[in-house]
Write an enzyme that holds these catalytic residues in place. Structure first.
Site, PDB file in Angstrom:
ATOM      1  N   SER A 163      -7.644  -9.645  -2.113  1.00  0.00           N
ATOM      2  CA  SER A 163      -7.901  -9.497  -0.678  1.00  0.00           C
ATOM      3  C   SER A 163      -7.204 -10.587   0.127  1.00  0.00           C
ATOM      4  CB  SER A 163      -9.411  -9.556  -0.414  1.00  0.00           C
ATOM      5  OG  SER A 163      -9.670  -9.661   0.966  1.00  0.00           O
ATOM      6  N   ARG A 164      -6.274 -10.177   0.968  1.00  0.00           N
ATOM      7  CA  ARG A 164      -5.557 -11.149   1.799  1.00  0.00           C
ATOM      8  C   ARG A 164      -6.476 -11.742   2.872  1.00  0.00           C
ATOM      9  NH1 ARG A 164      -1.486  -6.633   4.194  1.00  0.00           N
ATOM     10  NH2 ARG A 164      -1.673  -5.984   2.026  1.00  0.00           N
TER      11      ARG A 164
ATOM     12  N   TRP B 229       0.823  -1.203   0.000  1.00  0.00           N
ATOM     13  CA  TRP B 229       0.000   0.000   0.000  1.00  0.00           C
ATOM     14  C   TRP B 229       0.861   1.259   0.000  1.00  0.00           C
ATOM     15  CZ3 TRP B 229      -3.716   1.942  -2.087  1.00  0.00           C
ATOM     16  CH2 TRP B 229      -4.647   2.820  -1.544  1.00  0.00           C
TER      17      TRP B 229
ATOM     18  N   ALA C 214      -4.025  -2.235  -3.367  1.00  0.00           N
ATOM     19  CA  ALA C 214      -2.769  -1.666  -3.847  1.00  0.00           C
ATOM     20  C   ALA C 214      -2.430  -2.132  -5.263  1.00  0.00           C
ATOM     21  CB  ALA C 214      -1.632  -2.042  -2.889  1.00  0.00           C
TER      22      ALA C 214
ATOM     23  N   LYS D 165     -14.619  -4.569   8.460  1.00  0.00           N
ATOM     24  CA  LYS D 165     -14.911  -5.279   7.216  1.00  0.00           C
ATOM     25  C   LYS D 165     -13.900  -6.397   6.972  1.00  0.00           C
ATOM     26  CE  LYS D 165     -11.440  -3.256   4.808  1.00  0.00           C
ATOM     27  NZ  LYS D 165     -10.405  -3.840   3.934  1.00  0.00           N
TER      28      LYS D 165
END
Length: 336
Positions: A252-253, A12, A138, A189
């Site tokens: 998304s990790r 990021w 990112a 989230k």
């Protein structure tokens, strides 16, 4: 043109450095990891965390945090949330009075239940602390794909400074005074995204995912509003917008870690496989503690905690959610 120091050379921080450099600002990236800085100096690319994204030669790199803070006007704090307090302690002696620090990590500190901006303000009280978040992986920002985020701050002036710093034709920035709502949406989230990933790992379909996203934002909103956040924020970019992208994206990790757990991996095995910090794991216990503190029921987050920390099978957790007592969807609505 502004001088901007980015504290943290992860995916990021690296992606945001490209946005800022393309906007004509002087950008310096700091990392505590010397080998990471050597790689960035040599390759002008983070080959581990953001491969394929070439950084312009104008960006500089250093392991000297004092130099980065003293030589730049604005700081972007981009270390993972679990390292925010320790990094802020190191930064504190060098930060100038009123210097803007933009927090871009998402998380809630487990032992204090403080948001990231609260942690930074407690360690660096002289700073002017802002936040920036929204649906923004990112990998896509690094590819200059259209992205929209929100800059939040205690004052409109600071929020607009951050907005002007980052905004361009592919990176649109809104402003908001609801810093608490932004941070709660961005943190909680990640826990819901773990659940969405578990559902994917179990082979469930779009119906299941839609239910998790919808009921997830309902849980987040009830808690956040009880804590003083605004409903508009939770149904905006930093609430439902960030939740959708984190639950759905291949980048998304948190979703990836959840998917592995759904496939039978343990939490530790899943974390090792992802090879990046899975923020939702660190925020899960804090989210549950906040729910207990404010006397709010959060069934999805409760079940995620049981799967993560009590070795409950993910399939059993889904069954328990489906078989809960019958309820009306919105208790505020009345029959005629």
């Amino acid at each position: 043109m502004s001088r901007v120091g980015i504290i943290g050379a992860g995916s990021w921080g690296t992606a945001l450095s490209l946005v800022l450099a393309n906007n004509g600002h002087y950008v310096e990236i700091w990392s505590i990891v010397e080998s990471e800085i050597d790689m960035l100096k040599e390759k002008h690319e983070h080959i581990d965390k953001l491969p394929g994204v070439k950084l312009p030669d104008s960006i500089t790199f250093t392991t000297d945090i004092e130099e980065t803070i003293k030589n730049n006007d604005i700081l972007v704090l981009a270390v993972p949330s679990v390292f925010t307090r320790s990094t802020a302690k190191v930064m504190a002696p060098f930060v100038k009075d009123g210097q803007i620090i933009v927090c871009v990590a998402k998380g809630i500190e487990e032992n204090t239940l403080m948001t990231i901006s609260d942690v930074v303000e407690s360690e660096i009280p002289c700073a002017d602390v802002a936040v920036m978040c929204g649906p923004s992986h990112a990998e896509e920002v690094g590819q200059l794909l259209p992205t929209t985020v929100v800059a939040g701050a205690r004052t409109q002036k600071t929020a607009e400074i951050v907005q002007d710093l980052f905004m361009n034709e592919v990176f649109r920035v809104y402003t908001s005074p609801d810093v608490l709502g932004m941070e709660l949406g961005g943190s909680l989230k990640n826990v819901i995204a773990l659940a969405a990933g578990m559902a994917d790992g179990l082979g469930y379909g779009d119906n299941t995912k839609a239910a998790l996203i919808t009921r997830g934002i309902a849980e987040i909103s009830v808690l956040a509003i009880e804590m003083g956040a605004k409903a508009e924020t939770l149904f905006g970019l930093t609430g439902i917008g960030d939740l959708i992208v984190t639950c759905e994206s291949r980048h998304s990790r948190n979703r990836k870690a959840g998917m592995l757990i759904g496939q039978g991996y343990t939490m530790d095995e899943a974390t090792k496989e992802v090879k990046m910090v899975v923020e939702g794991i660190y925020s899960a216990k804090a989210a549950l503690a906040l729910a207990e503190k404010y006397d709010v029921r959060m069934p999805i987050i409760e079940e995620v905690n049981r799967v993560l920390f009590e070795d409950k099978p993910a399939k059993e957790a889904v069954s328990e959610l489906m078989l809960r007592d019958r309820k009306i969807e919105h208790s505020s609505l009345e029959w005629e």
